[in-house]
Design a protein around this motif. Structure first.
Motif, PDB file in Angstrom:
ATOM      1  N   ALA A 433       4.380  21.148  29.013  1.00 64.88           N
ATOM      2  CA  ALA A 433       5.091  21.454  30.053  1.00 64.88           C
ATOM      3  C   ALA A 433       5.374  21.273  31.692  1.00 64.88           C
ATOM      4  O   ALA A 433       6.365  20.750  32.455  1.00 64.88           O
ATOM      5  N   LYS A 434       4.480  20.922  31.660  1.00 65.50           N
ATOM      6  CA  LYS A 434       4.261  19.534  32.990  1.00 65.50           C
ATOM      7  C   LYS A 434       5.193  18.317  33.290  1.00 65.50           C
ATOM      8  O   LYS A 434       5.737  17.856  34.278  1.00 65.50           O
ATOM      9  N   GLU A 435       5.007  17.698  31.647  1.00 66.35           N
ATOM     10  CA  GLU A 435       5.466  16.674  31.571  1.00 66.35           C
ATOM     11  C   GLU A 435       6.689  16.920  31.671  1.00 66.35           C
ATOM     12  O   GLU A 435       7.698  15.798  32.592  1.00 66.35           O
ATOM     13  N   VAL A 436       7.652  17.503  31.160  1.00 64.49           N
ATOM     14  CA  VAL A 436       9.703  17.944  31.457  1.00 64.49           C
ATOM     15  C   VAL A 436       9.644  18.940  32.489  1.00 64.49           C
ATOM     16  O   VAL A 436      10.665  18.918  32.106  1.00 64.49           O
ATOM     17  N   ASN A 437       8.470  19.162  33.219  1.00 65.35           N
ATOM     18  CA  ASN A 437       8.826  19.973  34.035  1.00 65.35           C
ATOM     19  C   ASN A 437       9.514  21.479  34.272  1.00 65.35           C
ATOM     20  O   ASN A 437      11.073  21.825  34.383  1.00 65.35           O
ATOM     21  N   LYS A 438       9.071  22.383  32.681  1.00 65.95           N
ATOM     22  CA  LYS A 438       9.292  23.316  32.194  1.00 65.95           C
ATOM     23  C   LYS A 438       8.798  24.340  32.211  1.00 65.95           C
ATOM     24  O   LYS A 438       7.632  24.090  32.163  1.00 65.95           O
ATOM     25  N   PRO A 439       8.997  25.897  32.462  1.00 63.20           N
ATOM     26  CA  PRO A 439       8.000  27.102  31.983  1.00 63.20           C
ATOM     27  C   PRO A 439       7.833  27.671  30.958  1.00 63.20           C
ATOM     28  O   PRO A 439       8.136  26.720  29.838  1.00 63.20           O
ATOM     29  N   VAL A 440       6.838  27.711  30.881  1.00 62.81           N
ATOM     30  CA  VAL A 440       5.944  28.363  29.351  1.00 62.81           C
ATOM     31  C   VAL A 440       6.499  29.453  28.858  1.00 62.81           C
ATOM     32  O   VAL A 440       5.833  30.217  29.673  1.00 62.81           O
TER      33      VAL A 440
END
Length: 567
Positions: A433-440
């Motif tokens: 999620a950090k890599e693709v910059n999305k919430p979880v």
């Protein structure tokens, strides 16, 4: 609670059983019941113990009441879910009680019992009084039985029943025995000495004599009521709710007692009752088929939890199609058992129910090719166990590339619904999620969780929800009841519970309880990259629009946090 299909068909059959003898029918009743699935926990002093875990007591929520029309707090929502679960068990008990009343062991005893009350009493008022004591005695006897289940097993065992593989397999065997009994292979009876002792005590005068009459009824009728009571207690216990067995037995006893009280008040109604006959045995056989279908659900739970992969969706559907197809043929008189009476005439109501049963059978057939069967999909193994699935690919092409899938932790034993790009390990999913910059989006789920399957089959496929799951979030599915053992280097003693974490289910159950103070599934949590909650977690929500709003709220707050960090 008793499963939806079991209840619906059982209710319909009960409502017209007298008509099967070409007599007047009882009013038709339809009840829609939703079950709530819990992970195994144990209340023990100031701690809560789960299978292989021990959790410290979760403090009650102290949120202030929100304004009218706002979202309910987690405490309020949980209280409503628990209340709904108990009501479901009570209604299931009522249905079971009415079914038991129509059994060959009880129905013929009604005129004899009413005749005793009316002839032994000096006046109608005293006869009614005796019948009330008789009815109350029935309620007391069965409620005490429900309480004994709780006292003997305790809250820990009741909560463990829903996910424990050994218990689920034992339940499968138990219901299989009950079904075989109802189909006429043998009768489940209690020792004759018990019945004789109760019968002797029932000859006493006064209220105690009437109480022992009720006890004698309970013992004598056990061959008919035992399978119904056993099934009800199994379902009640597997909900994980402490009072469920007593509540279920209360509903059962009330339904069983009502006819004796009412017909004592209005003896003339006895003339309108159908005569005892072969239709009573037909009720037993129909219930036997339903018990057999219900037993398969418990076997499926074990298969999923231990990854045996013997009992996938096609196998389950095939067995249900055969069971209900044979039930339809039985109602048409094309299938008979040795203890069935000769009946060359098929009544219109009986034909109607045969048509409904066979229609239900045909409805399930497309499921063999992947049709979602949304009305009953919650009771089947997940769609991902389907070998030949034309449905999922038609609504979702966003799968995981094979090279990526093989590298993901636990991807060899778990499979996300709808070809969603999911992770099955929290740390791995959070890093992505950090890599693709999305919430979880964390989905705490379970193999035996009926509500989880219902959400995945009825809410997630909706366009407004599926689009958000595919594009806006990194999905992490954590199975809290999986029995796969962790590698030895990952097994540890929980700092939260002090118990050893041995399985994948132990790991995520401990994580959910320690981190989010929750033990129910499904449980949806929206997080940012730092593992901080974006909004209040949510349980099962069968309104696609509402669930989409929940996802949108989390995304908006995630974007707001990003802007704040940039500034």
């Amino acid at each position: 609670m008793i499963r939806l299909i079991y209840l619906v068909i059982l209710t319909l059959l009960i409502s017209v059983t007298p008509i099967l003898a070409q007599e007047e029918s009882i009013a038709d009743t339809f009840t829609d019941i939703e079950n709530l699935q819990f992970t195994p926990i144990e209340q023990n002093g100031d701690s809560i113990q789960a299978e292989g875990l021990e959790f410290t007591e979760i403090p009650a929520e102290t949120d202030e009441p929100k304004e009218s029309g706002s979202e309910p707090t987690p405490t309020t929502r949980k209280a409503k879910e628990t209340s709904s679960s108990l009501w479901s068990i009570f209604l299931a008990g009522l249905l079971g009680g009415f079914a038991a009343f129509l059994m060959p062991c009880i129905f013929p005893m009604l005129p004899l019992t009413i005749s005793y009350f009316t002839k032994a009493a000096e006046n109608k008022g005293r006869a009614i009084g005796r019948s009330l004591v008789y009815g109350i005695s029935i309620v007391v006897i069965y409620v005490v039985l429900g309480l004994l289940v709780t006292v003997l097993f305790g809250a820990d065992a009741l909560n463990a029943l829903s996910t424990n593989g050994i218990f689920n397999f034992a339940f499968f065997l138990l219901l299989l025995v009950f079904a075989t009994s109802f189909l006429g292979a043998f009768e489940i009876t209690l020792p004759a000495s018990w019945v004789n002792k109760m019968d002797a005590k029932s000859e006493k005068s006064g209220w105690m004599g009437i109480f022992f009459m009720a006890a004698t009824l309970a013992l004598v009728s056990f061959s008919c009521t035992g399978p119904i009571i056993g099934t009800l207690l199994v379902e009640a216990a597997s909900t994980g709710t402490l009072l469920a067995p007593a509540i279920g037995m209360f509903g059962f006893a009330v339904a069983l007692a009502i006819p004796f009280v009412l017909f004592s008040m209005f003896p003339s109604w006895m003339k309108s009752l159908p005569r005892s006959g072969g239709w009573l045995n037909m009720v037993k056989v129909v219930l036997g088929f339903l018990e057999l279908a219900l037993a398969l659900k418990f076997l499926s739970n074990v298969d999923l939890a231990y990854h045996w992969d013997w009992f996938d969706r096609e196998v389950f559907l095939s067995l249900w199609i055969v069971i209900f197809g044979l039930l339809g043929l039985y109602l048409l008189g094309k299938l008979r058992f040795s203890h069935d009476s000769d009946n060359s005439v098929i009544s219109i109501p009986r034909l109607s129910f045969a048509i409904m049963t066979l229609s239900f059978t045909i409805y399930m057939i497309p499921g063999l090719w992947g049709a979602p069967l949304k009305a009953i999909s919650a009771f089947f193994p997940p769609q991902t166990t389907q070998d030949f699935d034309l449905y999922t690919n038609s609504i979702s092409s966003a799968g995981i590339p094979l090279d990526q899938k093989s590298k993901r932790k636990y991807s060899d034993i778990f499979h996300a619904p709808l070809n969603l790009n999911a992770f099955f390990d929290y740390e791995e999913g959070l890093a992505y999620a950090k890599e693709v910059n999305k919430p979880v989006l964390i989905d705490f789920t379970g193999h035996a969780c009926v509500n989880c399957r219902k959400m995945e089959s009825t809410v997630w496929p909706e366009k407004e929800v599926l689009r958000r799951l595919q594009n806006d979030y990194v999905l992490i599915q954590l199975y809290v009841d999986d029995k796969t053992e962790l590698p030895s280097n990952e097994q540890r003693v929980s700092s939260f519970s002090g118990k050893k974490i041995k399985t994948i289910g132990n790991k995520w159950s401990d994580f959910q309880a320690s981190r989010f103070n929750s033990n129910s599934q499904p449980y949806y949590v929206l997080l940012d990259h730092d593992g901080e909650m974006l909004n209040e977690p949510r349980g099962a929500d069968y309104d696609p629009e509402s669930f989409a709003d929940f996802l949108d709220e989390g995304k908006v707050r995630f974007e707001e946090k990003k802007l704040t960090l940039v500034q």
